[in-house]
Scaffold this motif. Structure first.
Motif, PDB file in Angstrom:
ATOM      1  N   THR A 201      56.470  35.074  15.323  1.00  0.00           N
ATOM      2  CA  THR A 201      56.458  36.189  14.375  1.00  0.00           C
ATOM      3  C   THR A 201      55.449  35.910  13.270  1.00  0.00           C
ATOM      4  OG1 THR A 201      57.885  37.652  13.054  1.00  0.00           O
ATOM      5  CG2 THR A 201      58.252  35.289  12.801  1.00  0.00           C
ATOM      6  N   GLY A 202      55.168  36.922  12.490  1.00  0.00           N
ATOM      7  CA  GLY A 202      54.309  36.806  11.318  1.00  0.00           C
ATOM      8  C   GLY A 202      54.903  37.655  10.217  1.00  0.00           C
ATOM      9  N   GLU A 203      54.135  37.872   9.161  1.00  0.00           N
ATOM     10  CA  GLU A 203      54.680  38.700   8.091  1.00  0.00           C
ATOM     11  C   GLU A 203      54.749  40.161   8.527  1.00  0.00           C
ATOM     12  OE1 GLU A 203      50.225  38.785   7.113  1.00  0.00           O
ATOM     13  OE2 GLU A 203      51.676  37.410   8.007  1.00  0.00           O
TER      14      GLU A 203
ATOM     15  N   GLY B 247      53.268  27.744   9.292  1.00  0.00           N
ATOM     16  CA  GLY B 247      51.872  28.152   9.389  1.00  0.00           C
ATOM     17  C   GLY B 247      51.318  28.625   8.058  1.00  0.00           C
ATOM     18  N   PHE B 248      52.126  29.334   7.291  1.00  0.00           N
ATOM     19  CA  PHE B 248      51.678  29.799   5.976  1.00  0.00           C
ATOM     20  C   PHE B 248      51.401  28.615   5.044  1.00  0.00           C
ATOM     21  CE2 PHE B 248      54.627  33.670   6.768  1.00  0.00           C
ATOM     22  CZ  PHE B 248      53.722  34.195   7.665  1.00  0.00           C
TER      23      PHE B 248
ATOM     24  N   PRO C 140      49.644  31.046   0.296  1.00  0.00           N
ATOM     25  CA  PRO C 140      49.880  30.965   1.736  1.00  0.00           C
ATOM     26  C   PRO C 140      49.116  32.036   2.507  1.00  0.00           C
ATOM     27  CG  PRO C 140      51.728  32.033   0.674  1.00  0.00           C
ATOM     28  CD  PRO C 140      50.816  31.582  -0.422  1.00  0.00           C
ATOM     29  N   TYR C 141      47.810  32.090   2.254  1.00  0.00           N
ATOM     30  CA  TYR C 141      46.972  33.142   2.839  1.00  0.00           C
ATOM     31  C   TYR C 141      45.528  32.665   2.770  1.00  0.00           C
ATOM     32  CZ  TYR C 141      45.201  37.920   3.650  1.00  0.00           C
ATOM     33  OH  TYR C 141      44.579  39.039   4.166  1.00  0.00           O
TER      34      TYR C 141
ATOM     35  N   ASN D 241      54.885  39.528   1.467  1.00  0.00           N
ATOM     36  CA  ASN D 241      55.724  39.503   2.659  1.00  0.00           C
ATOM     37  C   ASN D 241      55.772  38.106   3.272  1.00  0.00           C
ATOM     38  OD1 ASN D 241      56.565  42.159   2.539  1.00  0.00           O
ATOM     39  ND2 ASN D 241      54.843  42.907   3.731  1.00  0.00           N
ATOM     40  N   ARG D 242      54.686  37.368   3.162  1.00  0.00           N
ATOM     41  CA  ARG D 242      54.721  35.968   3.582  1.00  0.00           C
ATOM     42  C   ARG D 242      55.665  35.167   2.680  1.00  0.00           C
ATOM     43  NH1 ARG D 242      48.980  33.770   5.887  1.00  0.00           N
ATOM     44  NH2 ARG D 242      48.705  35.368   7.471  1.00  0.00           N
TER      45      ARG D 242
END
Length: 220
Positions: free
Chosen positions: A45-47, A85-86, A98-99, A114-115
């Motif tokens: 999944t992701g944000e 991952g973030f 975290p981006y 959202n992250r």
């Protein structure tokens, strides 16, 4: 398909699988009906975002009461993996967020927040402080620790947002229009869709300045 209407732009979305997965997750968590299990969101999944809502179903499966433990634990593991991952991306950015993308899409702040939401859930599931630290980094960025040196939230933070791009909170355009109330979050930096008249003018000026620097005579 992309859609547009007066007062807004197009929000194209040609994939329905993620909407179906989110709906199945909500219906399964609510009813327990096994008929929805085959359509549940699974895997990585992701944000979440307006064009990618399956992660919202994953959050439901990870947090709703009554969800079978095997499904719940799988959803939690996917969220924790995304959070990991973030955090890797945090170490690759100068402003510790975290981006780490080189592209800031329209509404980039929503991706970052959202992250942060998933990082907060990872802290809740694991108890590990590093996920909370990632949430704090994202909040610091939104509230002023960013390249513009200002808060992206009206009424709070360092040099708060005062004039958002908005159809109704347009006091800068007209004294008869209201300013934004406290707590409004800006969409944030955008490097991929500079299509409004103000942005186009600024973009053209930046290009002229860049060209001037390139052709100017070097200092000796």
């Amino acid at each position: 398909a992309a859609q547009g209407f007066a007062g807004s732009g197009g929000y194209g979305d040609e994939m329905l699988d993620d909407e179906r997965a989110w709906a199945a997750a909500e219906l399964f968590a609510t009813t327990g009906d096994a008929a929805y299990r085959a359509a549940l969101p699974t895997g990585a999944t992701g944000e979440p975002g307006w064009a990618s809502v399956a992660p919202l179903g994953m959050i439901t499966l990870a947090t709703a009461s009554g969800v079978p433990a095997t499904i719940r634990d799988g959803a939690r593991a996917a969220i924790v993996a995304a959070a990991d991952g973030f955090l890797v991306e945090t170490a690759r950015t100068g402003y510790r967020i975290p981006y780490a993308s080189q592209t800031y899409n329209w509404g980039s702040n929503s991706s970052i927040l959202n992250r942060a939401m998933l990082l907060g859930l990872a802290q809740r599931f694991t108890g590990e402080a590093r996920y909370r630290a990632g949430v704090v980094d994202a909040a610091d960025y939104i509230l002023g620790r960013n390249p513009l040196g200002q808060s992206y939230v009206s009424g709070t933070g360092w040099k708060p947002l005062t004039n958002p791009h908005h159809r109704f909170w347009a006091h800068q355009l007209s004294a008869s229009a209201p300013p934004p109330p406290p707590g409004v979050v800006s969409g944030g930096p955008n490097s991929s869709a500079m299509v409004d008249p103000v942005a186009m003018t600024l973009k053209a000026g930046a290009r002229r300045n860049a060209a001037g620097r390139t052709t100017s005579t070097p200092m000796r």
